[in-house]
Write a protein that holds these residues in place. Structure first.
Motif, PDB file in Angstrom:
ATOM      1  N   VAL A 156      -9.280   5.436  -7.667  1.00 27.85           N
ATOM      2  CA  VAL A 156      -8.075   5.458  -6.834  1.00 27.85           C
ATOM      3  C   VAL A 156      -6.851   5.602  -7.740  1.00 27.85           C
ATOM      4  N   PRO A 157      -5.924   6.476  -7.406  1.00 26.33           N
ATOM      5  CA  PRO A 157      -4.727   6.660  -8.245  1.00 26.33           C
ATOM      6  C   PRO A 157      -3.891   5.388  -8.339  1.00 26.33           C
ATOM      7  N   ALA A 158      -2.947   5.406  -9.231  1.00 29.43           N
ATOM      8  CA  ALA A 158      -2.020   4.288  -9.373  1.00 29.43           C
ATOM      9  C   ALA A 158      -1.224   4.122  -8.074  1.00 29.43           C
ATOM     10  N   PRO A 159      -0.715   2.922  -7.820  1.00 29.39           N
ATOM     11  CA  PRO A 159      -0.020   2.667  -6.553  1.00 29.39           C
ATOM     12  C   PRO A 159       1.087   3.676  -6.243  1.00 29.39           C
ATOM     13  N   GLN A 160       1.896   4.038  -7.250  1.00 29.31           N
ATOM     14  CA  GLN A 160       2.994   4.973  -6.996  1.00 29.31           C
ATOM     15  C   GLN A 160       2.463   6.359  -6.614  1.00 29.31           C
ATOM     16  N   ASP A 161       1.398   6.807  -7.314  1.00 26.43           N
ATOM     17  CA  ASP A 161       0.814   8.113  -6.988  1.00 26.43           C
ATOM     18  C   ASP A 161       0.183   8.087  -5.602  1.00 26.43           C
ATOM     19  N   LEU A 162      -0.464   6.962  -5.289  1.00 23.08           N
ATOM     20  CA  LEU A 162      -1.090   6.847  -3.975  1.00 23.08           C
ATOM     21  C   LEU A 162      -0.028   6.836  -2.871  1.00 23.08           C
TER      22      LEU A 162
END
Length: 207
Positions: A161-167
Motif C-alpha cells: 500500500v502506498p504511503a498515506p499522502q500518495d494514497l
C-alpha cells in the motif's frame, strides 16, 4: 564374592547366576575405586561406623570403603551397568542380588527395587496425561506458527500500500471521477489486496 556373604544360597550356580555374581563383584568394586576419588566418598574415616567393620589389610580407610556391595549397587547407575554386563534386566539382577544379599542389607535393595518399580508404574500411569500435554503444546506451537505466518502475510500485503499522502492523492482522483467517498476505501482495498479498514487507517494518517 557376594556369594560368600550368603551361606543360605545354593553354591550350585547356573551360568546366568555365575555371570550375574561376577558382574556384581566387578562393577561394585569398580564403583568403589571411583568413589575413592570423590571429594565426599574419599573422605578419611577414623572410626568405623556401626555394623561395618574395617578391613585390617587396608592402610587408609575412606568413606567409600564402608559401603557394602548392596549399597554400591544402588549408586551411580551401578545396577544398570551391572545388568548390561550380566546380560539380564535390572529387575532380574536386583531380585537375584536380594537372594544373595546379607540379611542386614536386604532392605536397601528391596527399597531400591520398589522405588524403581514405583517410578516405572508412575510413568506408565502418567503417560496418557504427558501425551495430552505434549499434544497441547504441539497445537499451541502450530497455532503460533500459523498466527505468525498470517501476520507476516498481512504485513507483506500492507507493505504494497502506498504511503498515506500518495494514497490520499489516489482517493482524491477517484472522488474527482465521481466515485462516492464511502466507496473509495473498497476500491483501493481491492487494488492493493488489503482490507478497506487498512485503507481507511492509511487515509486517516494522511490527514
Amino acid at each position: 564374592m557376594p556369594i560368600e556373604c550368603a551361606p543360605h544360597v545354593d553354591l550350585e550356580l547356573t551360568e546366568q547366576q555365575a555371570r550375574t555374581m561376577l558382574a556384581i563383584q566387578a562393577k561394585t568394586e569398580q564403583l568403589k575405586q571411583t568413589l575413592r576419588q570423590d571429594p565426599l566418598w574419599g573422605t578419611p574415616v577414623y572410626l568405623p561406623p556401626r555394623g561395618f567393620p574395617l578391613k585390617p589389610e587396608t592402610s587408609e580407610q575412606v568413606l567409600a570403603e564402608q559401603l557394602p556391595w548392596p549399597a554400591l549397587l544402588t549408586l551411580a547407575n551401578c545396577a544398570e551397568e551391572t545388568a548390561v554386563l550380566a546380560q539380564c534386566s535390572v529387575k532380574e539382577l536386583l531380585l537375584y542380588a536380594i537372594q544373595i544379599c546379607p540379611y542386614q542389607h536386604v532392605a536397601v535393595l528391596i527399597q531400591f527395587l520398589s522405588h524403581k518399580e514405583g517410578v516405572q508404574a508412575s510413568a506408565k500411569a502418567l503417560s496418557p496425561y504427558i501425551r495430552q500435554l505434549r499434544d497441547k503444546e504441539a497445537r499451541i506451537k502450530a497455532g503460533a506458527r500459523k498466527g505468525a505466518d498470517k501476520s507476516a502475510h498481512t504485513r507483506r500485503k500492507q507493505s504494497k500500500v502506498p504511503a498515506p499522502q500518495d494514497l490520499q492523492r489516489e482517493a482524491d482522483k477517484l472522488m474527482a471521477s465521481h466515485y462516492a467517498k464511502q466507496d473509495v476505501a473498497g476500491i483501493l482495498a481491492k487494488r492493493y489486496d488489503v482490507t478497506p479498514t487498512t485503507i481507511r487507517r492509511k487515509l486517516n494518517a494522511a490527514t
